[in-house]
Design a protein around this motif. Structure first.
Motif, PDB file in Angstrom:
ATOM      1  N   ARG A   3       0.840  -1.197   0.000  1.00 30.72           N
ATOM      2  CA  ARG A   3       0.000   0.000   0.000  1.00 30.72           C
ATOM      3  C   ARG A   3       0.873   1.246   0.000  1.00 30.72           C
ATOM      4  O   ARG A   3       1.910   1.287   0.661  1.00 30.72           O
ATOM      5  N   PRO A   4       0.459   2.289  -0.697  1.00 26.06           N
ATOM      6  CA  PRO A   4       1.207   3.549  -0.675  1.00 26.06           C
ATOM      7  C   PRO A   4       1.267   4.112   0.749  1.00 26.06           C
ATOM      8  O   PRO A   4       0.373   3.890   1.559  1.00 26.06           O
ATOM      9  N   ALA A   5       2.299   4.839   1.049  1.00 27.80           N
ATOM     10  CA  ALA A   5       2.518   5.399   2.389  1.00 27.80           C
ATOM     11  C   ALA A   5       1.373   6.324   2.819  1.00 27.80           C
ATOM     12  O   ALA A   5       1.109   6.462   4.010  1.00 27.80           O
ATOM     13  N   TRP A   6       0.671   6.916   1.890  1.00 26.45           N
ATOM     14  CA  TRP A   6      -0.386   7.855   2.244  1.00 26.45           C
ATOM     15  C   TRP A   6      -1.706   7.173   2.594  1.00 26.45           C
ATOM     16  O   TRP A   6      -2.634   7.820   3.070  1.00 26.45           O
ATOM     17  N   TYR A   7      -1.815   5.841   2.408  1.00 27.58           N
ATOM     18  CA  TYR A   7      -3.042   5.127   2.775  1.00 27.58           C
ATOM     19  C   TYR A   7      -3.240   5.176   4.283  1.00 27.58           C
ATOM     20  O   TYR A   7      -2.289   5.059   5.048  1.00 27.58           O
ATOM     21  N   PHE A   8      -4.488   5.313   4.698  1.00 30.29           N
ATOM     22  CA  PHE A   8      -4.825   5.307   6.115  1.00 30.29           C
ATOM     23  C   PHE A   8      -4.619   3.902   6.681  1.00 30.29           C
ATOM     24  O   PHE A   8      -5.071   2.917   6.118  1.00 30.29           O
ATOM     25  N   ASP A   9      -3.914   3.824   7.800  1.00 27.54           N
ATOM     26  CA  ASP A   9      -3.685   2.549   8.480  1.00 27.54           C
ATOM     27  C   ASP A   9      -4.752   2.378   9.551  1.00 27.54           C
ATOM     28  O   ASP A   9      -4.648   2.913  10.643  1.00 27.54           O
ATOM     29  N   ASP A  10      -5.793   1.610   9.245  1.00 26.27           N
ATOM     30  CA  ASP A  10      -6.931   1.503  10.158  1.00 26.27           C
ATOM     31  C   ASP A  10      -6.696   0.582  11.347  1.00 26.27           C
ATOM     32  O   ASP A  10      -7.545   0.479  12.223  1.00 26.27           O
ATOM     33  N   VAL A  11      -5.557  -0.069  11.420  1.00 25.34           N
ATOM     34  CA  VAL A  11      -5.255  -0.892  12.593  1.00 25.34           C
ATOM     35  C   VAL A  11      -4.229  -0.234  13.507  1.00 25.34           C
ATOM     36  O   VAL A  11      -3.931  -0.741  14.572  1.00 25.34           O
ATOM     37  N   LYS A  12      -3.718   0.907  13.112  1.00 30.10           N
ATOM     38  CA  LYS A  12      -2.749   1.635  13.929  1.00 30.10           C
ATOM     39  C   LYS A  12      -3.474   2.345  15.072  1.00 30.10           C
ATOM     40  O   LYS A  12      -4.531   2.949  14.875  1.00 30.10           O
TER      41      LYS A  12
END
Length: 95
Positions: A3-12
């Motif tokens: 995934r691109p770095a700008w994608y939201f990490d929904d498990v973080k």
């Protein structure tokens, strides 16, 4: 697939860590939860003995407790084990 770095990490983890018992206690203290208010909601909803109530995101369990006190079969669900533990302790000491 990466995934691109700008994608939201929904498990973080973001915000308050509700797996920390101290944070859960502070949440409950600051939330402004009221047994009386939740009891009135239970009454307004017509929840009574024998009803089945499933509360998703039960937090520290005040509404679930009030529904259980009128005899409903309550299933309290939350992603935080610390919240569930707090809610179970609240129910245990509600007598």
């Amino acid at each position: 697939m990466e995934r691109p770095a700008w994608y939201f990490d929904d498990v973080k983890q973001t915000g308050v860590d509700f797996e920390d018992a101290r944070e859960v206690e502070a949440y409950d203290r600051n939330q402004g939860t009221s047994a009386e208010k939740d009891r009135r909601i239970v009454e307004r909803l017509g929840i009574e003995d024998g009803d089945v109530v499933i509360e998703f995101g039960c937090g520290t369990g005040m509404f679930a407790l009030q529904a259980a006190l009128v005899g409903a079969d309550v299933h309290a669900v939350d992603v935080s084990q610390a919240m569930l533990k707090f809610a179970a302790n609240r129910a245990k000491h509600s007598d």
